[in-house]
Design an enzyme around this catalytic site. Structure first.
Site, PDB file in Angstrom:
ATOM      1  N   LYS A 123      -1.921  -1.674   0.428  1.00  0.00           N
ATOM      2  CA  LYS A 123      -1.833  -0.237   0.660  1.00  0.00           C
ATOM      3  C   LYS A 123      -1.214   0.009   2.029  1.00  0.00           C
ATOM      4  CE  LYS A 123      -4.907   3.810   0.560  1.00  0.00           C
ATOM      5  NZ  LYS A 123      -6.326   4.235   0.466  1.00  0.00           N
ATOM      6  N   HIS A 125      -0.960   3.095   3.465  1.00  0.00           N
ATOM      7  CA  HIS A 125      -1.422   4.343   4.049  1.00  0.00           C
ATOM      8  C   HIS A 125      -2.950   4.320   4.095  1.00  0.00           C
ATOM      9  CE1 HIS A 125      -1.385   4.922  -0.326  1.00  0.00           C
ATOM     10  NE2 HIS A 125      -2.373   5.775  -0.148  1.00  0.00           N
TER      11      HIS A 125
END
Length: 243
Positions: A123, A125
């Site tokens: 991921k 973010h």
């Protein structure tokens, strides 16, 4: 009496029998003809994804928890796990529900133990990264997964934990198929270790399983299911691992 016959007369612990009976009654463990990733045609199939209601989750969590307690008692050199790690995807609920059951059994030992799992894709973010849950750095990590066949997932997990700064202290799976690793000529009758045996040899990581193929054969014999038992016995004789 042969060693094989002696094994078949050994008493299976109650938690193993309860686990197998739950698997059979819920069609999590089924019989037929199934083509595996290796290309082998197996007379049985175990689908951990079918543990999809609360009663079944409780059954598998109880079995994993007792297996882990027995595993640690038998391996005094294995440090107390600080994190239970469930490889994505099937390992995720296994780690979570098992940790809850371990805490229920022994809150003093397991109350502060954490859980963690990996993302298939990192991921970029929010909190970011490829790990969800507890950080693995400097942690003793016990890995839970369903079934190991070729050992590829086990190696990937070891590398993930190592990259995050942790140390894998053991692997616990639901079913040990006890079969040798596949080869290009799979019917070559050449002795080879199982995937779990190869991991033990390569990485020095101890392993355990809730049940083995022998446990299943023994239960079927006791229940008088001669047809399925004989098919499993033939498969065992054909692909039994050297370890």
């Amino acid at each position: 009496m042969s060693l094989s016959e002696q094994h078949h007369q050994q008493v299976i612990p109650a938690y193993k029998t309860d686990f197998l009976e739950s698997c059979l009654s819920a069609n999590i463990l089924t019989f037929g003809t199934y083509t595996l990733k290796s290309g082998r045609r197996s007379p049985y199939f175990f689908n951990a994804g079918a543990f999809n209601d609360a009663d079944l989750l409780s059954a598998i969590a109880t079995a994993y928890a007792h297996t882990i307690v027995d595993f640690l008692a038998a391996h005094a050199d294995v440090p107390q796990p600080q994190v239970l790690f469930g490889p994505a995807y099937k390992g995720i609920p296994l780690a979570c529900c098992t940790l809850l059951e371990l805490r229920r059994i022994d809150p003093g030992t397991w109350g502060k133990v954490k859980y963690s799992f990996n993302r298939k894709e990192k991921k970029d973010h929010g909190e970011g990264g490829g790990i969800v849950g507890a950080a693995l750095r400097d942690a003793n990590v016990l890995v839970l997964d369903d079934v190991i066949t070729a050992g590829t997932a086990m190696r990937e997990t070891i590398e993930i934990v190592k990259k995050e700064g942790g140390s894998v202290v053991g692997f616990v799976v639901a079913v040990d198929r006890m079969e040798k690793m596949p080869s290009e000529n799979d019917d070559d009758q050449v002795p080879r270790p199982s995937a779990m045996g190869q991991i033990r040899k390569e990485y020095g990581v101890p392993t355990a399983s809730i049940v083995t193929l022998d446990d299943l054969i023994q239960l079927l014999r006791r229940q008088g299911d001669d047809k399925d038992m004989e098919q499993l016995q033939q498969y065992r004789n054909r692909y039994l691992a050297s370890d």
